[in-house]
Design a protein around this motif. Structure first.
Motif, short mmCIF file in Angstrom:
data_model
loop_
_atom_site.label_atom_id
_atom_site.label_comp_id
_atom_site.label_asym_id
_atom_site.label_seq_id
_atom_site.Cartn_x
_atom_site.Cartn_y
_atom_site.Cartn_z
N ASN A 102 6.81 3.27 -13.32
CA ASN A 102 8.02 2.70 -14.88
C ASN A 102 7.02 1.67 -14.79
OD1 ASN A 102 9.38 4.44 -12.65
ND2 ASN A 102 10.47 3.86 -14.56
N PRO B 223 4.79 1.95 -18.84
CA PRO B 223 3.99 2.60 -19.75
C PRO B 223 2.37 2.98 -19.90
CG PRO B 223 4.78 1.43 -21.09
CD PRO B 223 5.42 1.18 -19.61
N HIS B 224 1.10 3.74 -19.81
CA HIS B 224 0.02 3.71 -20.09
C HIS B 224 -0.03 3.30 -21.83
CE1 HIS B 224 -4.10 4.53 -21.54
NE2 HIS B 224 -4.65 4.89 -20.29
N PHE C 268 2.05 5.28 -24.34
CA PHE C 268 3.50 3.89 -25.52
C PHE C 268 3.38 3.57 -26.47
CE2 PHE C 268 6.08 0.14 -24.87
CZ PHE C 268 7.44 0.59 -24.94
N SER D 204 3.33 6.84 -28.78
CA SER D 204 5.20 7.73 -28.56
C SER D 204 6.30 6.12 -29.92
CB SER D 204 5.39 7.82 -27.34
OG SER D 204 5.88 5.87 -26.57
N GLN E 26 11.62 7.63 -27.60
CA GLN E 26 10.85 6.45 -27.21
C GLN E 26 11.49 5.53 -27.67
OE1 GLN E 26 10.06 5.60 -24.03
NE2 GLN E 26 10.68 4.68 -24.66
N TRP F 34 7.46 6.68 -10.48
CA TRP F 34 8.18 7.29 -11.86
C TRP F 34 9.72 6.81 -11.26
CZ3 TRP F 34 6.17 4.92 -16.00
CH2 TRP F 34 6.89 5.26 -17.09
N LEU G 236 11.86 3.67 -21.09
CA LEU G 236 10.93 4.35 -20.78
C LEU G 236 11.10 5.92 -20.39
CD1 LEU G 236 8.74 1.66 -19.07
CD2 LEU G 236 9.02 2.25 -21.06
N GLN H 44 6.80 9.50 -21.70
CA GLN H 44 5.48 8.75 -21.46
C GLN H 44 4.43 9.11 -20.02
OE1 GLN H 44 4.45 5.86 -22.80
NE2 GLN H 44 6.82 6.20 -23.94
#
Length: 299
Positions: free
Chosen positions: A127, A129-130, A134, A137, A144, A245, A252, A256
């Motif tokens: 959990n 985000p890359h 991120f 988004s 988000q 996740w 998040l 993601q």
């Protein structure tokens, strides 16, 4: 289960970290990085199991719990915290290792894999985000962006005064109550959070992670363009990557996960509807099984 011990380890980066270690030095090293607003205790049900046959290292990252809390926002730049990780591995004589990160620990883990692929044998993200997905988004996905407005609040210089006004126990309830069933947190863990956050400088140090971040979080409805770095070619990760996740995560959102395969060449995904953002202690059995299966499959 294997017991672990905590030690304070001085690093050449100028901080001393409280680090929980245990397991066998003959086993593959695993470094576990926690996020906000926690400590190595994030892994309280995961680390002892992994230590049965691995050398496990779980630090309180700078600014958190038993580790040093240097003053100033600049002390919490992501590159500085990444330097702590590499220095810790060097100090412990760990060359290549499996790196596991949750929340902010995941942010450091993503960066470590991008900057030091020679050191990271496998990457496990829970959990978190890359960074490219991120940031995009936050510009392009209204839901988000709305879910991430807490970041703007945490960056506000008046946040500490707001927490003092509401009381640390109310902050605890707001921090976790929106994301998990508070009855899932044992009384001793609740007290550990309150004690750690009440230490001098603790809240400011933790919040400085957000203030030091270069991620752009526009206000709801604000016109915002993508930062230039998101428009340039972005490096792929080539080591095996497992993303764990909890699908109940309210901070998040599933966006993601949608483009990860475009940035990670060897990707595995383990998702469950039975946990939210704090999956390492909400559903530790799922996390342990996912990590163990991943290690076995990529051995």
């Amino acid at each position: 289960m294997t017991s672990l011990q905590a030690n304070r380890i001085a690093l050449p980066t100028g901080v001393t970290l409280n680090v929980q270690t245990g397991g066998t030095r003959d086993g593959e090293p695993i470094i576990l990085l926690h996020g906000f607003p926690e400590s190595h205790r994030t892994w309280r049900a995961v680390a002892p199991d992994l230590a049965r046959d691995h050398f496990v290292v779980a630090p309180d990252q700078r600014g958190f719990a038993g580790s040093d809390k240097p003053e100033g926002v600049d002390a919490y730049r992501t590159e500085t915290i990444l330097a702590d990780l590499i220095a810790l591995a060097d100090t412990l004589g760990v060359d290549r290792f499996t790196l596991v990160g949750h929340d902010w620990g995941g942010a450091i883990a993503w960066l470590a894999a991008l900057r030091h692929p020679d050191r990271i044998a496998r990457l496990v993200i829970a959990n978190s985000p890359h960074p490219l997905i991120f940031q995009k988004s936050l510009i392009e996905d209204a839901d988000q962006r709305a879910a991430s407005q807490y970041i703007r609040a945490f960056r506000d210089p008046g946040m500490e005064r707001a927490i003092a006004a509401m009381g640390i126990e109310t902050f605890y309830e707001k921090t976790f109550g929106a994301h998990t069933d508070l009855t899932r947190i044992p009384a001793e863990e609740r007290q550990a959070y309150l004690d750690q956050w009440s230490a001098p400088g603790a809240l400011t140090a933790m919040l400085n992670w957000y203030r030091a971040s270069e991620i752009v979080v526009p206000a709801i409805g604000e016109a915002a363009g993508a930062p230039a770095w998101t428009l340039a070619p972005f490096p792929h990760l080539t080591m095996p990557v497992l993303v764990i996740w909890g699908l109940r995560d309210k901070a998040l959102l599933p966006v993601q996960l949608e483009s990860l395969h475009e940035l990670v060449d060897d990707l595995a995904l383990a998702a469950t509807p039975d946990a939210g953002h704090f999956i390492p202690w909400e559903h530790p059995a799922f996390v342990i099984a996912a990590i163990r299966d991943f290690i076995a499959e990529t051995a």
